[in-house]
Structures are given as structure tokens and as C-alpha cells.
Design a protein around this motif. Structure first.
Motif, PDB file in Angstrom:
ATOM      1  N   LYS A 192       0.798  -1.342   0.017  1.00 29.48           N
ATOM      2  CA  LYS A 192       0.000   0.041  -0.078  1.00 29.48           C
ATOM      3  C   LYS A 192       0.792   1.206   0.115  1.00 29.48           C
ATOM      4  N   ALA A 193       0.526   2.085  -0.883  1.00 26.19           N
ATOM      5  CA  ALA A 193       1.322   3.549  -0.776  1.00 26.19           C
ATOM      6  C   ALA A 193       0.891   4.232   0.309  1.00 26.19           C
ATOM      7  N   GLY A 194       2.225   4.711   1.038  1.00 24.58           N
ATOM      8  CA  GLY A 194       1.983   5.326   2.393  1.00 24.58           C
ATOM      9  C   GLY A 194       2.560   4.505   3.309  1.00 24.58           C
ATOM     10  N   SER A 195       1.613   3.425   3.650  1.00 16.24           N
ATOM     11  CA  SER A 195       1.904   2.756   4.884  1.00 16.24           C
ATOM     12  C   SER A 195       2.597   1.663   4.620  1.00 16.24           C
ATOM     13  N   GLY A 196       2.892   1.095   3.370  1.00 17.75           N
ATOM     14  CA  GLY A 196       3.809  -0.034   3.057  1.00 17.75           C
ATOM     15  C   GLY A 196       3.269  -1.339   3.455  1.00 17.75           C
ATOM     16  N   GLY A 197       1.890  -1.637   3.927  1.00 13.80           N
ATOM     17  CA  GLY A 197       1.489  -2.451   4.301  1.00 13.80           C
ATOM     18  C   GLY A 197       1.223  -3.754   2.983  1.00 13.80           C
ATOM     19  N   LYS A 198       1.368  -4.914   3.057  1.00  9.57           N
ATOM     20  CA  LYS A 198       1.546  -6.159   2.254  1.00  9.57           C
ATOM     21  C   LYS A 198       0.207  -6.395   1.525  1.00  9.57           C
TER      22      LYS A 198
END
Length: 340
Positions: free
Chosen positions: A72-78
Motif C-alpha cells: 500500500k502506498a503510504g503505509s507499506g502494508g503488504k
């Protein structure tokens, strides 16, 4: 009719984890609807059961490497994005994991050359996304995507082409039409030399393959729509065979669903394309299909219900018990049935 009526016991070790080599060396259970006779053979014996003038209908869809992994752009969550259906241009219907955290407006980045924005949610818990990319989308997908093997296959597939039929040509499926995996080029030539016609239709296998029946009464189940196409040439060949009284034999449940979607009550088919959510279960009256080739399907699945509509639930479950007793291999990479 209740979903529990389509259950059967299957030892886990009979779930095939890898394809048979060569393709046509898989086993073939032949079920004759008249008299419910069961015959145990191999797939390379198939020409013995075909007649001059028969018409075999294949699904020529090709599986795309539909599983993408990004952040995810911003959070970096997969995030995992699973492509289902191309809607228009760069807009696709997809599944996402984790679903609750991927809301409309979310941007998922897969690489420097590919990302997507989530536009909306769907009735089935999926998402509509729009891809943006630098280059040719199909080439990027081939580099970044993974082949979407079913979750019950735990072993890694060394040759990705073994999850494609030898005649696959039209990209767009999220899963293989697995009854076709048993055919080799040599076997197809043998079939043609016997005077059997071969024709191709297209149905891009989508969410319906993965979605379990979650209602008690099967009549309340809703199938997810899938795109299909029947060319003018194919429609003419199929209609001519049916009107002449020659057998129309569907290779796989996807071919069955395509034919039964497009067929008129008089057994004619015209060239057409569109979306189908046809759900075939016992009580359905077949308009086009006279025989079918299929794999062994999951308990309580819509595919088991389809073949039960064609051959009779009791006959099908009896054949499945025989297959378990004879140690047949089940599901996508498993053995096959010919229902006459």
C-alpha cells in the motif's frame, strides 16, 4: 435440494499435487448413464469411446499469471491482488487480501512500472481497480504475476505450462479448464483422424471456480458471472451437428456452461458473447450437451452439482465412491471422467 446431499468422503492423499506425465496417461472413469455402468480406463483410450461425426467442444481460454503482490502506498502494508475479470481497458475486477484494509481510494504499488487504484467494492467482496503502468500490461503481468494454483495444491509447479491446456490461446482465465489438461497434440490428431470434429469456444474461468456454496438450500446460491464468446464458425458447426443428430461432447464444465448459456430451446446456437452466471443443478434440462469429459470435483461444489444434473446425483456419487476405492487422483491435476 440441500448442499449436504452433494458431500462425499475423500482421503486427503487422493488430492493430486502435481500433473500426470504424460498428460494423457491419467486414468479415465467412463460412466454410462443408461444402466449406470462404470468402466476403468486411461485417458489415451478416449478415441475408443468416440464415433465418427461426434463434435468435441473445447474451451480455449488461457490462464493469466493472475496473482500479484504489492504494498500500500503510504503505509507499506503488504497486499495480494488476484485478477478475475477485465472489465474495460485497464479496469479489472479483483480479489484482495487483506480485504478489510484495502478500501476505495487505496493505491497498491507492485513495482516501478505497475500500480493500481481501488475504485469500488463488489457484491461478492471483491474490488474494482484501475491499473496504471509503463509499457505493455500483459508483458509486465508475465514478469510480476504468479500462476493462480488452487489452494489445495501445496506443491510448487516447476513448469507453469502444465497448468495450461495445449490448445490455450485466449488470455483471461483465473483458473484452468482442467478437463482439457489431459489432451496432447498427438491425442487430438488421433481424434481428428477418427472423423471427430473439434471446435473451440471461450469462457474465462473466474470467481465461480473458487467460491464455495455457503447456503443450505442450493437454489439460493448465486454464481459469479464469467465472460464467454462463441464465434460464428463455432456456432455454425455446433448447430449443424445438433440438428443432424450427432453427439455434442463438451470438454469440461466450462464448455458445458458456455453451450447451455447460448443454446436456444431448439438446440441452435448463434454467434454471441457476453457474461454468464448460469447455475446448473439437478432438475435442469440440457438443451445442447449429449456427453461430457470432466475431472473429479470438490464435495458440495457447484461443479459436482452440474454433473449430477447431467448423470443423476446417485449415479455420480456411486462413481465417486468407486473412484475413491480405486485410488483415482482428484481435482485440478487429477484423473478424468467421461460421462456418456
Amino acid at each position: 435440494m440441500l448442499v449436504d446431499e452433494f458431500d462425499y468422503d475423500l482421503p486427503e492423499e487422493l488430492i493430486a499435487q502435481h500433473p500426470c506425465e504424460p498428460r494423457d496417461a491419467s486414468r479415465l472413469l467412463v460412466l454410462e448413464r443408461n444402466g449406470q455402468k462404470i468402466n476403468h480406463r486411461h485417458f489415451y483410450d478416449l478415441p475408443e469411446f468416440l464415433q465418427t461425426g461426434d463434435l468435441l467442444v473445447f474451451n480455449d481460454t488461457k490462464v493469466i499469471p493472475a496473482r500479484l503482490f504489492g504494498i500500500k502506498a503510504g503505509s507499506g502494508g503488504k497486499v495480494e491482488v488476484f485478477l478475475l475479470n477485465r472489465l474495460t481497458g485497464n479496469t479489472w475486477e479483483v480479489l484482495v487480501k487483506p480485504g478489510k484494509k484495502v478500501r476505495p481510494g487505496t493505491v497498491v504499488v507492485f513495482s516501478d512500472e505497475l500500480q493500481c487504484e481501488v475504485l469500488s467494492t463488489t457484491d461478492f467482496g471483491g474490488r474494482i481497480v484501475r491499473f496504471s503502468f509503463q509499457g505493455i500490461f500483459e508483458e509486465i503481468l508475465d514478469r510480476l504475476g504468479e500462476m493462480p494454483l488452487p489452494p489445495y495444491i501445496k506443491e510448487r509447479l516447476s513448469d507453469q505450462e502444465r497448468y495450461q491446456t495445449v490448445y490455450a490461446r485466449k488470455r483471461g482465465a483465473a483458473a484452468a479448464p482442467t478437463a482439457g489438461l489431459h489432451f496432447t497434440h498427438s491425442l487430438l490428431e488421433q481424434i481428428k483422424l477418427k472423423g471427430v470434429q473439434i471446435v473451440f469456444v471461450t469462457l474465462h474461468v473466474g470467481l465461480g471456480t473458487f467460491r464455495p456454496v455457503q447456503v443450505h438450500d442450493i437454489s439460493e446460491h448465486s454464481m459469479h458471472r464469467e465472460y464467454y464468446n462463441i464465434s460464428e464458425q463455432a456456432a455454425c458447426q455446433i448447430s449443424e451437428a445438433k440438428q443432424a443428430g450427432r453427439r455434442v461432447i463438451a470438454v469440461g464444465t466450462t464448455s458445458v456452461r458456455t453451450l447451455e448459456t447460448a443454446a436456444a430451446e431448439d438446440g441452435r446456437i448463434t454467434s454471441c458473447s457476453g457474461w454468464t452466471n448460469i447455475f446448473i443443478y439437478p432438475g435442469y434440462r440440457f438443451k445442447m450437451v449429449d456427453a461430457m469429459i470432466t475431472n473429479f470435483h470438490l464435495p458440495k461444489s457447484t461443479l459436482l452439482m452440474l454433473i449430477s444434473a447431467f448423470a443423476g446425483k446417485d449415479a455420480v456419487l456411486k462413481a465417486y465412491r468407486a473412484a475413491v476405492s480405486e485410488r483415482y487422483r482428484f481435482f485440478s491435476f487429477g484423473d478424468a471422467m467421461l460421462i456418456l
